[in-house]
Design a protein around this motif. Structure first.
Motif, PDB file in Angstrom:
ATOM      1  N   ASN A 464     -75.721  55.321  15.569  1.00  0.00           N
ATOM      2  CA  ASN A 464     -76.205  56.299  16.541  1.00  0.00           C
ATOM      3  C   ASN A 464     -75.151  56.455  17.629  1.00  0.00           C
ATOM      4  N   PRO A 465     -74.709  57.671  17.933  1.00  0.00           N
ATOM      5  CA  PRO A 465     -73.672  57.848  18.956  1.00  0.00           C
ATOM      6  C   PRO A 465     -74.045  57.270  20.318  1.00  0.00           C
ATOM      7  N   SER A 466     -75.339  57.245  20.640  1.00  0.00           N
ATOM      8  CA  SER A 466     -75.753  56.726  21.943  1.00  0.00           C
ATOM      9  C   SER A 466     -75.517  55.221  22.063  1.00  0.00           C
ATOM     10  N   LEU A 467     -75.348  54.520  20.919  1.00  0.00           N
ATOM     11  CA  LEU A 467     -75.116  53.074  20.936  1.00  0.00           C
ATOM     12  C   LEU A 467     -73.635  52.718  20.961  1.00  0.00           C
ATOM     13  N   LEU A 468     -72.766  53.716  20.972  1.00  0.00           N
ATOM     14  CA  LEU A 468     -71.322  53.462  20.958  1.00  0.00           C
ATOM     15  C   LEU A 468     -70.890  52.851  22.289  1.00  0.00           C
ATOM     16  N   PRO A 469     -70.150  51.719  22.273  1.00  0.00           N
ATOM     17  CA  PRO A 469     -69.693  51.118  23.539  1.00  0.00           C
ATOM     18  C   PRO A 469     -68.789  52.061  24.326  1.00  0.00           C
ATOM     19  N   GLU A 470     -68.650  51.779  25.602  1.00  0.00           N
ATOM     20  CA  GLU A 470     -67.803  52.593  26.472  1.00  0.00           C
ATOM     21  C   GLU A 470     -66.340  52.516  26.024  1.00  0.00           C
ATOM     22  N   PRO A 471     -65.543  53.564  26.310  1.00  0.00           N
ATOM     23  CA  PRO A 471     -64.135  53.570  25.858  1.00  0.00           C
ATOM     24  C   PRO A 471     -63.338  52.360  26.331  1.00  0.00           C
ATOM     25  N   GLY A 472     -63.630  51.848  27.501  1.00  0.00           N
ATOM     26  CA  GLY A 472     -62.880  50.702  28.001  1.00  0.00           C
ATOM     27  C   GLY A 472     -63.207  49.401  27.292  1.00  0.00           C
ATOM     28  N   LYS A 473     -64.351  49.346  26.601  1.00  0.00           N
ATOM     29  CA  LYS A 473     -64.772  48.110  25.942  1.00  0.00           C
ATOM     30  C   LYS A 473     -64.393  48.075  24.461  1.00  0.00           C
ATOM     31  N   ARG A 474     -64.034  49.199  23.896  1.00  0.00           N
ATOM     32  CA  ARG A 474     -63.745  49.228  22.461  1.00  0.00           C
ATOM     33  C   ARG A 474     -62.240  49.318  22.210  1.00  0.00           C
ATOM     34  N   LYS A 475     -61.835  48.618  21.170  1.00  0.00           N
ATOM     35  CA  LYS A 475     -60.432  48.599  20.787  1.00  0.00           C
ATOM     36  C   LYS A 475     -60.138  49.643  19.723  1.00  0.00           C
ATOM     37  N   SER A 476     -61.011  49.745  18.714  1.00  0.00           N
ATOM     38  CA  SER A 476     -60.828  50.721  17.635  1.00  0.00           C
ATOM     39  C   SER A 476     -62.176  50.989  16.978  1.00  0.00           C
ATOM     40  N   ILE A 477     -62.218  52.061  16.177  1.00  0.00           N
ATOM     41  CA  ILE A 477     -63.425  52.428  15.428  1.00  0.00           C
ATOM     42  C   ILE A 477     -63.038  52.569  13.962  1.00  0.00           C
ATOM     43  N   GLU A 478     -63.802  51.922  13.089  1.00  0.00           N
ATOM     44  CA  GLU A 478     -63.573  52.017  11.650  1.00  0.00           C
ATOM     45  C   GLU A 478     -64.700  52.816  11.008  1.00  0.00           C
ATOM     46  N   GLU A 479     -64.343  53.658  10.048  1.00  0.00           N
ATOM     47  CA  GLU A 479     -65.333  54.478   9.352  1.00  0.00           C
ATOM     48  C   GLU A 479     -65.379  54.106   7.873  1.00  0.00           C
ATOM     49  N   PRO A 480     -66.538  54.304   7.207  1.00  0.00           N
ATOM     50  CA  PRO A 480     -66.650  53.954   5.782  1.00  0.00           C
ATOM     51  C   PRO A 480     -65.846  54.909   4.905  1.00  0.00           C
ATOM     52  N   ILE A 481     -65.226  54.342   3.880  1.00  0.00           N
ATOM     53  CA  ILE A 481     -64.402  55.097   2.939  1.00  0.00           C
ATOM     54  C   ILE A 481     -65.020  54.976   1.546  1.00  0.00           C
ATOM     55  N   VAL A 482     -65.066  56.076   0.821  1.00  0.00           N
ATOM     56  CA  VAL A 482     -65.596  56.073  -0.541  1.00  0.00           C
ATOM     57  C   VAL A 482     -64.528  56.601  -1.498  1.00  0.00           C
ATOM     58  N   LYS A 483     -64.653  56.155  -2.722  1.00  0.00           N
ATOM     59  CA  LYS A 483     -63.787  56.666  -3.793  1.00  0.00           C
ATOM     60  C   LYS A 483     -64.588  57.703  -4.572  1.00  0.00           C
ATOM     61  N   ILE A 484     -64.081  58.911  -4.631  1.00  0.00           N
ATOM     62  CA  ILE A 484     -64.778  59.970  -5.349  1.00  0.00           C
ATOM     63  C   ILE A 484     -63.982  60.343  -6.600  1.00  0.00           C
ATOM     64  N   GLU A 485     -64.712  60.628  -7.650  1.00  0.00           N
ATOM     65  CA  GLU A 485     -64.099  61.073  -8.907  1.00  0.00           C
ATOM     66  C   GLU A 485     -64.756  62.386  -9.301  1.00  0.00           C
ATOM     67  N   MET A 486     -63.960  63.430  -9.342  1.00  0.00           N
ATOM     68  CA  MET A 486     -64.458  64.761  -9.688  1.00  0.00           C
ATOM     69  C   MET A 486     -63.987  65.134 -11.085  1.00  0.00           C
ATOM     70  N   LEU A 487     -64.929  65.490 -11.950  1.00  0.00           N
ATOM     71  CA  LEU A 487     -64.610  65.984 -13.286  1.00  0.00           C
ATOM     72  C   LEU A 487     -64.788  67.493 -13.299  1.00  0.00           C
ATOM     73  N   THR A 488     -63.753  68.211 -13.702  1.00  0.00           N
ATOM     74  CA  THR A 488     -63.784  69.665 -13.578  1.00  0.00           C
ATOM     75  C   THR A 488     -62.962  70.316 -14.687  1.00  0.00           C
ATOM     76  N   PRO A 489     -63.326  71.533 -15.084  1.00  0.00           N
ATOM     77  CA  PRO A 489     -62.430  72.309 -15.955  1.00  0.00           C
ATOM     78  C   PRO A 489     -61.103  72.556 -15.252  1.00  0.00           C
ATOM     79  N   LYS A 490     -60.046  72.689 -16.025  1.00  0.00           N
ATOM     80  CA  LYS A 490     -58.708  72.726 -15.444  1.00  0.00           C
ATOM     81  C   LYS A 490     -58.478  73.937 -14.539  1.00  0.00           C
ATOM     82  N   GLU A 491     -59.225  75.052 -14.749  1.00  0.00           N
ATOM     83  CA  GLU A 491     -58.997  76.237 -13.922  1.00  0.00           C
ATOM     84  C   GLU A 491     -59.498  76.075 -12.484  1.00  0.00           C
TER      85      GLU A 491
END
Length: 678
Positions: A464-491
């Protein structure tokens, strides 16, 4: 006196109370005095015996008649003649149609009772044409040698958002039918389901469906399966569930190739709960697979995880409606009703054993589902908060992947922060709450869980954005990463690569799985999939592409909190976490939308999008101006200046102490815009 004798004479009574005419054959009663009572009582004809015997009640509470065919289905067979299997496939590959045809061919459902998507009993499933919940059906099939076999079918969903349902189904089976569309070939969810089946050591039977279509190419599809998945397709079954081609071959293959359950009927009872639901009249109904031992109606059972014990009042199988039986033993699948009123006492993954003869250890159960998408759910009417809490608890019993916790918003009051496996899962849960429990809900924009690394080394999870610490208290923010595989016709490779690059995706691999079909692999921030990514995928590929994703982990990114201020006051419900490169576009869109929705005030109202104290986008509502000079039709200019100065001072004082009320409609419209923009 004669009249009195006549009324009390039985002979006269018989002759006067019954008349026979050609027009009416029913007896006609003569008029008797109100003080008279007939002295002769004719015996009632015996009631005919019913042709059917009522044995059980369905989930709706209505009794189900059991014919001779029903008795055949319920008759016991040796454990060596039991086959437990499920159907796995990509969405829209004919899985539900095949299940319908298996029910019809085995006589489990009479032809006059058949309808499309027979096992999909929710209106939502029929409207969308997808399977949301796993369903169970017990079938009786006579093999070539005339011996009866008991086939327990578990129909599973095909969409990636309901993969948790598939994983629970596989744990209760020994085999699986892998259904592949002969005209479309291997799709993304086909691969995901096969890997789940292989992890559970299931016997996989490849089935090529829709061979009756003009564009079907079974040979090419079998080659794809062998090259991409690695399954031997030399004994694959060609079928058309719609036309009934190859159904007998599938049933024979289930009997011949799917191994029977292990005979452990003499061991202490251990049964695995793989699904459940709440019935308002009977309490919690659990679906289970007996792994070891036997269970009888009336036994005192013990739930090992919750530590509760109950009496098994009702025990039976699903064929596909509920039919009572007296006993279930190792290898069988059935249901149990024990007047369980607390939804926490019988959870999915729990182990059932006998209270008097407890098993030494419980079954492994299931891995906890990890929510990927979060949103806030608030009732439109604040008085419905208790109903929303009860509805979520009951729905969680039926949908184990749903997670929720209480949340409070200054704008929308009390509600819940809910976690889902994907966007479709979120939409289905919201619609089920509104339809099945008659609730009116407001949902906030979907978000993901971020990890905030603070200066003091503490790691804070924030959804929830309202729970994000103040800028002076946080060092960095990490976000979740997913691996996606798309199967598609070549066109469509070009448009899909452009779509991925626009969403901050990192290219990993491209390979051709066939002459005209390719696989694209990217690593993508999960937050970029929360918006309209799936819609864009389908529109850019004209519906031919499919996608499957898996969670990889967290990665540091340049993320900021975007706040919305109205008249200088921050509006927390409209705050959001976005990437720095998208902050201006999102802020601009939100301020323009709020300017349209917020009513004008007697003073000027600034609407600003801010990053910390820096304003990156701004709009203003002009004040409603009263014409104070209307009464000054003449006179000196100083009089007009005095009135204008007095009005300006009043507006300044009003702006300092005035508050702007954002209407509920504005919140709902802006939240909808956030879903589209993000």
């Amino acid at each position: 006196m004669a009249a009195d004798l006549c009324f009390h004479s039985p002979a006269f009574l018989l002759s006067t109370t019954t008349t026979t005419t050609p027009q009416r054959s029913q007896p006609t009663t003569a008029f008797l005095p109100f003080f008279s009572k007939p002295l002769l009582h004719l015996p009632k004809p015996p009631r005919p015996k019913p042709k059917f015997q009522v044995l059980s009640q369905a989930t709706t509470g209505a009794a189900q008649p059991t014919s001779q065919l029903g008795h055949d289905r319920l008759s016991k067979v040796p454990i060596s003649h039991i086959r437990n299997f499920c159907i796995i496939a990509h969405i829209d590959h004919g899985k539900s149609t095949l299940a319908d045809k298996l029910l019809e061919m085995t006589g489990t459902v009479q032809k006059r009772e058949m309808k499309e998507q027979f096992l999909d009993n929710m209106d939502l499933e029929r409207e969308r044409g997808i399977t949301i919940k796993l369903q169970i059906a017990r079938m009786r099939y006579k093999f070539k040698n005339g011996e009866p076999f008991c086939l327990n079918l578990i129909d599973t969903p095909g969409h990636v958002d309901f993969s948790y349902e598939v994983s629970r189904s596989l744990a209760a089976c020994e085999g699986a039918l892998l259904v592949v569309d002969a005209s479309q070939g291997v799709e993304a969810q086909t691969l995901a389901n096969v890997y789940l089946a292989l992890e559970n050591n299931l016997e996989i039977i490849p089935v090529l469906n829709k061979i009756d279509l003009p564009g079907a190419d079974p040979d090419t599809v079998m080659k794809e399966i062998e090259e991409v998945i690695g399954l031997d397709c030399s004994n694959a079954i060609l079928c058309s569930a719609k036309e009934g081609i190859g159904i007998t071959e599938i049933l024979d293959a289930i009997v011949e190739r799917v191994p029977p359950p292990v005979d452990t009927a003499e061991k202490p009872l251990r049964a695995l709960i793989f699904d459940s639901y709440y019935d308002p009249y009977r309490g919690v109904i659990v679906y289970f697979r007996v792994i070891d031992g036997k269970i009888k109606k009336g036994d005192r059972v013990y739930f090992m995880a919750s530590g509760k014990d109950y009496c098994a009042d009702d025990l039976g199988v699903l064929s596909p409606t509920q039919f009572q039986v007296g006993e279930l033993y190792a290898g069988e699948v059935g249901y149990l009703s024990a007047s369980i009123r607390s939804v926490a006492d019988a959870r999915v993954g729990d182990t059932i054993t006998h209270h008097s003869r407890k098993a030494e250890s419980s079954l492994p159960g299931y891995e906890e589902a990890t929510p990927m998408v979060f949103c806030g759910m608030f009732p439109v009417d604040a008085d419905q908060f208790p109903e929303l809490r009860d509805a979520l608890e009951k729905l969680q019993l039926n949908d184990a992947a749903l997670k929720f916790e209480p949340e409070t918003s200054s704008a929308m009051g009390f509600g819940f922060r809910c976690g889902f496996l994907g966007l479709l899962h979120m939409e289905i849960v919201q619609e089920r709450l509104e339809r099945e429990y008659n609730l009116s809900l407001i949902t906030t924009a979907p978000s993901v869980v971020y990890k905030v690394i603070c200066v003091n080394g503490e790691v804070v999870e924030c959804s929830n954005p309202s729970l994000l610490p103040e800028p002076g208290k946080r060092k960095s923010i990490e976000e979740p990463i997913v691996k996606i595989e798309m199967l598609t016709p070549k066109e469509y490779i070009g448009p899909l690569m452009e779509l991925a690059q626009d969403r901050r995706a990192e290219f990993k691999e491209m390979k051709f799985i066939a002459e005209n079909r390719a696989s694209l692999t990217y690593e993508l921030p999960l937050a970029e999939m929360v918006g309209d990514f799936f819609d864009q995928l389908k529109s850019r590929s004209k519906g031919y592409a499919s996608m499957e994703y898996t969670f990889l982990g967290y990665k540091e990114s340049d993320l900021i909190r975007l706040d919305i201020q109205i008249n200088g006051d921050p509006v927390e419900p409209l705050a959001t976490i976005v990437h720095k490169d998208k902050a201006y576009a999102v802020g601009r869109a939100l301020t323009l939308k709020l300017k349209e929705l917020i009513p004008r005030q007697m003073f000027k109202v600034p609407i600003q999008a801010c990053i910390g104290t820096k304003v990156i986008a701004s709009e203003a509502l002009s004040a409603i101006r009263k014409d104070v000079l209307a009464k000054c039709y003449g006179g000196d200019i100083s009089r007009k200046k005095k009135l204008l100065k007095k009005q300006a001072e009043g507006k300044k004082r009003m702006k300092a102490i005035g508050k702007v009320d954002v209407p509920q409609e504005a919140f709902m419209a802006v939240l909808k815009l956030e879903k589209e923009v993000l």
